[in-house]
Design a protein around this motif. Structure first.
Motif, PDB file in Angstrom:
ATOM      1  N   LYS A   3      25.538  82.262 -41.490  1.00 27.72           N
ATOM      2  CA  LYS A   3      25.980  81.148 -40.615  1.00 27.72           C
ATOM      3  C   LYS A   3      24.935  81.973 -38.545  1.00 27.72           C
ATOM      4  O   LYS A   3      24.505  81.502 -37.952  1.00 27.72           O
ATOM      5  N   LEU A   4      25.683  83.092 -38.740  1.00 30.21           N
ATOM      6  CA  LEU A   4      24.917  84.146 -37.542  1.00 30.21           C
ATOM      7  C   LEU A   4      24.010  83.881 -37.672  1.00 30.21           C
ATOM      8  O   LEU A   4      22.629  83.939 -36.374  1.00 30.21           O
ATOM      9  N   LEU A   5      22.586  83.876 -38.738  1.00 30.15           N
ATOM     10  CA  LEU A   5      21.359  84.033 -38.412  1.00 30.15           C
ATOM     11  C   LEU A   5      20.716  82.808 -37.926  1.00 30.15           C
ATOM     12  O   LEU A   5      19.694  82.702 -37.322  1.00 30.15           O
ATOM     13  N   ARG A   6      21.594  81.476 -38.374  1.00 33.47           N
ATOM     14  CA  ARG A   6      20.940  80.041 -38.295  1.00 33.47           C
ATOM     15  C   ARG A   6      21.301  80.093 -36.621  1.00 33.47           C
ATOM     16  O   ARG A   6      20.631  79.373 -36.539  1.00 33.47           O
ATOM     17  N   GLU A   7      22.422  80.374 -36.275  1.00 35.70           N
ATOM     18  CA  GLU A   7      22.664  80.304 -34.965  1.00 35.70           C
ATOM     19  C   GLU A   7      21.872  80.605 -34.148  1.00 35.70           C
ATOM     20  O   GLU A   7      21.729  80.377 -32.808  1.00 35.70           O
ATOM     21  N   ILE A   8      21.607  82.350 -34.148  1.00 32.48           N
ATOM     22  CA  ILE A   8      19.904  83.121 -33.817  1.00 32.48           C
ATOM     23  C   ILE A   8      19.477  82.297 -33.942  1.00 32.48           C
ATOM     24  O   ILE A   8      18.601  82.246 -32.597  1.00 32.48           O
ATOM     25  N   GLY A  10      18.638  78.959 -34.000  1.00 34.65           N
ATOM     26  CA  GLY A  10      18.929  78.179 -33.215  1.00 34.65           C
ATOM     27  C   GLY A  10      18.735  77.994 -31.573  1.00 34.65           C
ATOM     28  O   GLY A  10      18.265  77.297 -30.842  1.00 34.65           O
ATOM     29  N   VAL A  11      19.198  79.197 -31.617  1.00 35.67           N
ATOM     30  CA  VAL A  11      19.645  79.425 -29.764  1.00 35.67           C
ATOM     31  C   VAL A  11      18.167  80.343 -29.645  1.00 35.67           C
ATOM     32  O   VAL A  11      17.513  79.738 -28.066  1.00 35.67           O
ATOM     33  N   GLY A  12      17.165  80.774 -30.345  1.00 35.69           N
ATOM     34  CA  GLY A  12      15.935  81.519 -30.173  1.00 35.69           C
ATOM     35  C   GLY A  12      15.121  79.957 -29.602  1.00 35.69           C
ATOM     36  O   GLY A  12      14.173  79.613 -28.980  1.00 35.69           O
ATOM     37  N   ILE A  13      15.402  79.168 -30.734  1.00 33.98           N
ATOM     38  CA  ILE A  13      14.094  77.829 -30.703  1.00 33.98           C
ATOM     39  C   ILE A  13      14.417  77.074 -29.009  1.00 33.98           C
ATOM     40  O   ILE A  13      13.830  77.199 -28.351  1.00 33.98           O
ATOM     41  N   LEU A  14      15.523  76.460 -29.411  1.00 35.82           N
ATOM     42  CA  LEU A  14      16.125  76.430 -27.728  1.00 35.82           C
ATOM     43  C   LEU A  14      15.455  77.018 -26.629  1.00 35.82           C
ATOM     44  O   LEU A  14      15.223  76.749 -25.533  1.00 35.82           O
ATOM     45  N   PHE A  15      15.711  78.601 -26.867  1.00 40.52           N
ATOM     46  CA  PHE A  15      15.434  78.609 -25.344  1.00 40.52           C
ATOM     47  C   PHE A  15      13.122  78.983 -25.351  1.00 40.52           C
ATOM     48  O   PHE A  15      13.737  79.033 -23.791  1.00 40.52           O
ATOM     49  N   PHE A  16      13.088  78.881 -26.319  1.00 35.85           N
ATOM     50  CA  PHE A  16      11.873  79.180 -26.059  1.00 35.85           C
ATOM     51  C   PHE A  16      11.014  77.836 -25.546  1.00 35.85           C
ATOM     52  O   PHE A  16      10.069  77.647 -25.605  1.00 35.85           O
ATOM     53  N   TYR A  17      12.104  76.956 -26.226  1.00 36.33           N
ATOM     54  CA  TYR A  17      11.323  75.422 -26.130  1.00 36.33           C
ATOM     55  C   TYR A  17      11.678  75.050 -24.425  1.00 36.33           C
ATOM     56  O   TYR A  17      10.773  74.427 -23.633  1.00 36.33           O
ATOM     57  N   TYR A  18      12.458  75.397 -23.738  1.00 38.69           N
ATOM     58  CA  TYR A  18      12.812  75.068 -22.623  1.00 38.69           C
ATOM     59  C   TYR A  18      12.542  76.273 -21.667  1.00 38.69           C
ATOM     60  O   TYR A  18      12.123  76.694 -20.685  1.00 38.69           O
ATOM     61  N   MET A  19      12.416  77.476 -22.463  1.00 32.72           N
ATOM     62  CA  MET A  19      11.956  78.817 -21.721  1.00 32.72           C
ATOM     63  C   MET A  19      10.074  79.202 -21.296  1.00 32.72           C
ATOM     64  O   MET A  19       9.751  80.516 -20.107  1.00 32.72           O
ATOM     65  N   LYS A  20       9.810  78.490 -21.987  1.00 27.91           N
ATOM     66  CA  LYS A  20       8.435  78.956 -22.495  1.00 27.91           C
ATOM     67  C   LYS A  20       7.132  79.236 -20.827  1.00 27.91           C
ATOM     68  O   LYS A  20       7.275  80.181 -20.875  1.00 27.91           O
ATOM     69  N   TYR A  21       7.593  78.267 -20.664  1.00 29.80           N
ATOM     70  CA  TYR A  21       6.757  77.593 -19.350  1.00 29.80           C
ATOM     71  C   TYR A  21       6.938  78.573 -18.426  1.00 29.80           C
ATOM     72  O   TYR A  21       6.625  78.773 -17.376  1.00 29.80           O
ATOM     73  N   ILE A  22       8.544  78.448 -17.493  1.00 31.87           N
ATOM     74  CA  ILE A  22       9.266  79.016 -16.966  1.00 31.87           C
ATOM     75  C   ILE A  22       8.345  80.760 -16.674  1.00 31.87           C
ATOM     76  O   ILE A  22       7.961  81.050 -16.008  1.00 31.87           O
TER      77      ILE A  22
END
Length: 79
Positions: A3-8, A10-22
């Motif tokens: 579960k911890l690995l899945r959360e990490i 998911g957080v990585g996907i969201l982080f890079f989806y929104y932050m990659k342009y910045i």
């Protein structure tokens, strides 16, 4: 642990989806425009964001899938 690995993941996907342009456009601006100090972690993140951007461009423009051929779809309104 799983579960911890899945959360990490998911957080990585969201982080890079929104932050990659910045990160992609902001880091060179900070580094060369404002004389920001070198940081190897941010350099690796910038390279990863660059790879993600290239992947997005390749998938969007070169690997488009068409599910029906041109002209193969019949118009239902034509009698």
């Amino acid at each position: 642990m799983r579960k911890l690995l899945r959360e990490i993941y998911g957080v990585g996907i969201l982080f890079f989806y929104y932050m990659k342009y910045i990160i992609l456009f902001g880091w060179p601006l900070l580094r060369y425009g404002l004389d920001y100090q070198d940081n190897i972690i941010i350099d690796v993140l910038w390279a990863y964001c660059l790879l993600l951007m290239v992947k997005d461009i390749v998938y969007k423009f070169f690997l488009k899938k068409q599910y029906c051929e041109q002209g193969s779809r019949k118009d239902k309104r034509s009698d």
